[in-house]
Motif scaffolding. Structure first.
Motif, PDB file in Angstrom:
ATOM      1  N   ARG A 171       0.967  -1.425   0.142  1.00  0.00           N
ATOM      2  CA  ARG A 171       0.079   0.132   0.188  1.00  0.00           C
ATOM      3  C   ARG A 171       0.832   0.849   0.147  1.00  0.00           C
ATOM      4  O   ARG A 171       0.170   2.797  -0.080  1.00  0.00           O
ATOM      5  N   LEU A 225       2.960   3.122   1.599  1.00  0.00           N
ATOM      6  CA  LEU A 225       2.996   3.521   3.791  1.00  0.00           C
ATOM      7  C   LEU A 225       4.745   2.674   3.825  1.00  0.00           C
ATOM      8  O   LEU A 225       4.437   3.982   4.974  1.00  0.00           O
ATOM      9  N   VAL A 268       5.284   8.411   7.587  1.00  0.00           N
ATOM     10  CA  VAL A 268       3.856   7.381   8.523  1.00  0.00           C
ATOM     11  C   VAL A 268       3.874   6.345  10.103  1.00  0.00           C
ATOM     12  O   VAL A 268       5.348   6.372  10.250  1.00  0.00           O
ATOM     13  N   SER A 324      -1.293  15.184  11.518  1.00  0.00           N
ATOM     14  CA  SER A 324      -1.167  14.387  10.738  1.00  0.00           C
ATOM     15  C   SER A 324      -2.712  14.360  10.088  1.00  0.00           C
ATOM     16  O   SER A 324      -3.379  14.489  11.209  1.00  0.00           O
ATOM     17  N   LYS A 325      -2.543  13.868   9.434  1.00  0.00           N
ATOM     18  CA  LYS A 325      -4.051  13.603   8.163  1.00  0.00           C
ATOM     19  C   LYS A 325      -4.137  11.899   8.546  1.00  0.00           C
ATOM     20  O   LYS A 325      -3.250  10.796   8.087  1.00  0.00           O
ATOM     21  N   LEU A 359      -5.400   8.161   7.046  1.00  0.00           N
ATOM     22  CA  LEU A 359      -4.903   7.698   5.640  1.00  0.00           C
ATOM     23  C   LEU A 359      -6.109   6.782   5.819  1.00  0.00           C
ATOM     24  O   LEU A 359      -6.845   6.231   5.300  1.00  0.00           O
ATOM     25  N   GLU A 360      -5.745   6.077   6.542  1.00  0.00           N
ATOM     26  CA  GLU A 360      -6.751   4.438   6.690  1.00  0.00           C
ATOM     27  C   GLU A 360      -7.364   4.212   7.794  1.00  0.00           C
ATOM     28  O   GLU A 360      -6.794   4.397   9.053  1.00  0.00           O
ATOM     29  N   PHE A 367      -1.789   6.819  10.107  1.00  0.00           N
ATOM     30  CA  PHE A 367      -1.522   8.506   9.653  1.00  0.00           C
ATOM     31  C   PHE A 367      -0.711   8.716   8.677  1.00  0.00           C
ATOM     32  O   PHE A 367       0.305   8.213   9.051  1.00  0.00           O
ATOM     33  N   ARG A 368      -0.241   9.855   8.331  1.00  0.00           N
ATOM     34  CA  ARG A 368       0.766  10.922   8.095  1.00  0.00           C
ATOM     35  C   ARG A 368       0.879  12.139   7.944  1.00  0.00           C
ATOM     36  O   ARG A 368       0.027  12.531   8.292  1.00  0.00           O
ATOM     37  N   LYS A 420       2.087  15.819   8.247  1.00  0.00           N
ATOM     38  CA  LYS A 420       2.232  16.847   6.919  1.00  0.00           C
ATOM     39  C   LYS A 420       3.007  17.336   6.574  1.00  0.00           C
ATOM     40  O   LYS A 420       3.683  17.181   8.090  1.00  0.00           O
ATOM     41  N   ASP A 460       0.815  21.184   3.454  1.00  0.00           N
ATOM     42  CA  ASP A 460      -0.707  20.535   3.923  1.00  0.00           C
ATOM     43  C   ASP A 460      -1.431  21.421   5.202  1.00  0.00           C
ATOM     44  O   ASP A 460      -2.436  21.121   5.333  1.00  0.00           O
TER      45      ASP A 460
END
Length: 255
Positions: A108, A110, A196, A228-229, A231-232, A247-248, A250, A254
């Motif tokens: 994926r 990551l 990540v 962080s944003k 992701l899944e 999370f990733r 930023k 971003d």
């Protein structure tokens, strides 16, 4: 050559005193960057946790001090029966399971072979060994008790690393954090921009007696990961944990 007169000594001392003052300031700055001081600061400033943790996160009561919490965690980590199980019967089985986890994350995009990776709360290092199995060679773990060469000593409330050190961080011990906001804050501090973080957590079942908090939904994590944003969010079956959250961190653009 004539020696300087007494009247000129104060003038001559000024550059020396200024240099001494600046040197002391620099040494104080370096001291404030140490993991030990960060840990002391964390303990001193956790009486009033952030209000955005939400109703889905509960800190377990019963710890009279941070030392009492650490002692409780060490009761599990240093248990000779458990350590024997972790390094014998469970060793290959857990490496195989974690290798599948990390292989899926690689597919994926990551985590990558060249990623600098950290496993938080790694105990004897099965997760670290699994990352190496799938090709992530630059991987290390931290735990209260080291297990060289896979795991070094470290408290996840004050990671012993510089800012922006890692491309990838993994943990399945979020429930063991007495101060979840510090746990997450240290992840975001040591992750590089774009890095990540993958957490395995339990939200539909209660964790073990050594846990320091209970998480009832993913929502509180969204408030804790300020830089962080999400992701899944995926369902997993991973040694009593049921949810994988990714999370990733930023990048500057971003924000």
């Amino acid at each position: 050559m004539n020696s300087p007169s007494l009247s000129k000594l104060p003038i001559l001392l000024k550059p020396f005193l200024l240099s001494l003052f600046l040197s002391i300031c620099f040494l104080v700055f370096l001291a404030t960057q140490s993991p030990l001081l960060r840990l002391k600061t964390a303990i001193q400033t956790t009486a009033n946790p952030p209000s955005n943790g939400g109703a889905g996160l509960s800190i377990r009561r019963g710890y009279t001090s941070y030392n009492a919490y650490i002692e409780r965690q060490l009761n599990k980590t240093l248990n000779p029966k458990l350590r024997k199980i972790w390094t014998t019967r469970d060793w290959e089985r857990k490496i195989k399971v974690f290798a599948r986890v990390f292989q899926s994350l690689k597919q994926r995009n990551l985590i990558f072979n060249e990623s600098k990776a950290l496993s938080i709360g790694a105990r004897v290092g099965q997760e670290v060994a699994a990352m190496k199995v799938v090709g992530v060679s630059d991987a290390i773990g931290i735990d209260l008790v080291p297990y060289p060469p896979l795991v070094m000593k470290g408290d996840f409330h004050a990671q012993p690393f510089q800012n922006q050190t890692f491309d990838f961080e993994f943990s399945n011990v979020f429930d063991h954090a007495l101060y979840p906001w510090k746990f997450v804050g240290e992840i975001e501090r040591t992750l590089k921009p774009g890095g990540v973080c993958v957490l395995h957590v339990a939200v539909t079942r209660q964790t073990d007696k050594f846990s320091a908090n209970d998480l009832f939904s993913v929502q509180p994590l969204l408030g804790l990961f300020k830089e962080s944003k999400l992701l899944e969010v995926r369902k997993v079956d991973a040694f009593g944990l049921d949810t994988e959250v990714v999370f990733r961190k930023k990048k500057i653009k971003d924000y």
